[in-house]
Design a protein around this motif. Structure first.
Motif, PDB file in Angstrom:
ATOM      1  N   ALA A  83       0.829  -1.213   0.000  1.00 15.90           N
ATOM      2  CA  ALA A  83       0.000   0.000   0.000  1.00 15.90           C
ATOM      3  C   ALA A  83       0.859   1.256   0.000  1.00 15.90           C
ATOM      4  N   MET A  85      -0.458   4.253   0.636  1.00 14.26           N
ATOM      5  CA  MET A  85      -1.007   4.946   1.802  1.00 14.26           C
ATOM      6  C   MET A  85      -1.729   3.910   2.661  1.00 14.26           C
ATOM      7  N   PRO A  86      -1.052   3.257   3.589  1.00 19.50           N
ATOM      8  CA  PRO A  86      -1.696   2.221   4.398  1.00 19.50           C
ATOM      9  C   PRO A  86      -2.925   2.751   5.132  1.00 19.50           C
ATOM     10  N   GLU A  91      -6.297  -2.785   5.582  1.00 19.62           N
ATOM     11  CA  GLU A  91      -5.518  -3.875   6.182  1.00 19.62           C
ATOM     12  C   GLU A  91      -6.442  -4.958   6.719  1.00 19.62           C
ATOM     13  N   SER A 104       3.402  -1.356   3.905  1.00 19.75           N
ATOM     14  CA  SER A 104       3.629  -0.096   3.202  1.00 19.75           C
ATOM     15  C   SER A 104       4.705  -0.250   2.134  1.00 19.75           C
ATOM     16  N   LYS A 105       4.554   0.511   1.042  1.00 19.87           N
ATOM     17  CA  LYS A 105       5.569   0.505  -0.005  1.00 19.87           C
ATOM     18  C   LYS A 105       6.887   1.107   0.492  1.00 19.87           C
ATOM     19  N   SER A 106       6.818   1.826   1.604  1.00 23.97           N
ATOM     20  CA  SER A 106       8.030   2.425   2.156  1.00 23.97           C
ATOM     21  C   SER A 106       8.770   1.474   3.100  1.00 23.97           C
ATOM     22  N   THR A 128       2.564  -7.422   8.648  1.00 21.64           N
ATOM     23  CA  THR A 128       2.157  -6.021   8.561  1.00 21.64           C
ATOM     24  C   THR A 128       3.210  -5.155   9.232  1.00 21.64           C
ATOM     25  N   TYR A 131       0.479   0.318  11.599  1.00 20.75           N
ATOM     26  CA  TYR A 131      -0.350   1.299  10.905  1.00 20.75           C
ATOM     27  C   TYR A 131      -0.212   2.670  11.571  1.00 20.75           C
TER      28      TYR A 131
END
Length: 200
Positions: A83, A85-86, A91, A104-106, A128, A131
Motif C-alpha cells: 500500500a 497509503m496504508p 488492512e 507499506s511501499k516504504s 504487517t 499502521y
C-alpha cells in the motif's frame, strides 16, 4: 529459490522491485504484471509462484480484487499486498479476505525480502508494519464539509447544517479542491477517500 510475481501498474516500481529481488540469492522473479487481470493470466499460463506481491491501488481491478480471484482459482496462493497509503480498514479487509500480509511501499527492502521469505516458507501467517494514521491536511471545518460532500449534501444544505453562509462553505470547498489538486468536488472527495482522509 523463492519465486515471486510482482504486480504493479507503475513501471518504475515493478522494475525496482524486480531488481531488488533478483539481486538476492534466495529469490527469483517469476514474472511481472501491470495489473490484476494480467497477473491472473500469468498464473494460468505459468503456474502459481511462491508469493504474489501486489499493489493495492491499481486501475480497473485493484489488489483486493486480485486477492479474491486468485484464491478462488488458486486456493494455495500466497498474496502480499503493498500500500502506498496504508489504511486500517484496508488492512483488515486484506486480512479477512485471506492475504498473507499488508505492508507499506516504504517498508525497508531487507524487511520486505524477509517477509516474502517468511510467507513462502509458511512461517508467517500475516505480515504487517505498524499502521500510522494519515495526517489530514484539512482544518476541522474543512474535514466536516468534506464528509458532508461525500454524503451527497449540497452547498446550501451544508451551510444550514454548519450554521454559516453558503459563501463560507463555497470557500471551504475551494480550499478542499486546492489541497486535493482536484478539478471538481467529486474528484476531491474520491481522492480524499483514496488517501484515507475520510472514511464513510
Amino acid at each position: 529459490m523463492i519465486k515471486v510475481l510482482i504486480v504493479d501498474d507503475h513501471p518504475m516500481i515493478r522494475e525496482g522491485l524486480s531488481t531488488m529481488f533478483a539481486s538476492r540469492e534466495r529469490f527469483a522473479v517469476a514474472g511481472t504484471a501491470a495489473g490484476a487481470e494480467e497477473a491472473l493470466g500469468f498464473c494460468r499460463a505459468n503456474g502459481l509462484p511462491d508469493v504474489v506481491l501486489s499493489d493495492v491501488v491499481m486501475p480497473r481491478r485493484d489488489g483486493l480484487w486480485l486477492l479474491e480471484q486468485m484464491l478462488k482459482e488458486f486456493p494455495a496462493a500466497k498474496v502480499l499486498l503493498l500500500a502506498g497509503m496504508p489504511r486500517a480498514e484496508e488492512e483488515e479487509r486484506a486480512r479477512s479476505h485471506g492475504a498473507k500480509g499488508y505492508v507499506s511501499k516504504s517498508m525497508d527492502t531487507i524487511a520486505l525480502a524477509d517477509a516474502v521469505a517468511g510467507i513462502a516458507s509458511g512461517m508467517l501467517e500475516f505480515v504487517t508494519d505498524s499502521y500510522v494514521p494519515v495526517k489530514s491536511p484539512f482544518t476541522e471545518k474543512q474535514l466536516e464539509t468534506l464528509k458532508y460532500l461525500a454524503l451527497g449534501k449540497t452547498r446550501e444544505e451544508i451551510a444550514i447544517i454548519q450554521g454559516c453562509a453558503a459563501e463560507t462553505v463555497k470557500s471551504r470547498i475551494t480550499e478542499i479542491r486546492r489541497k486535493m489538486d482536484a478539478s471538481n468536488v467529486t474528484a476531491a472527495v474520491f481522492r480524499a477517500q483514496e488517501m484515507g482522509y475520510i472514511r464513510l
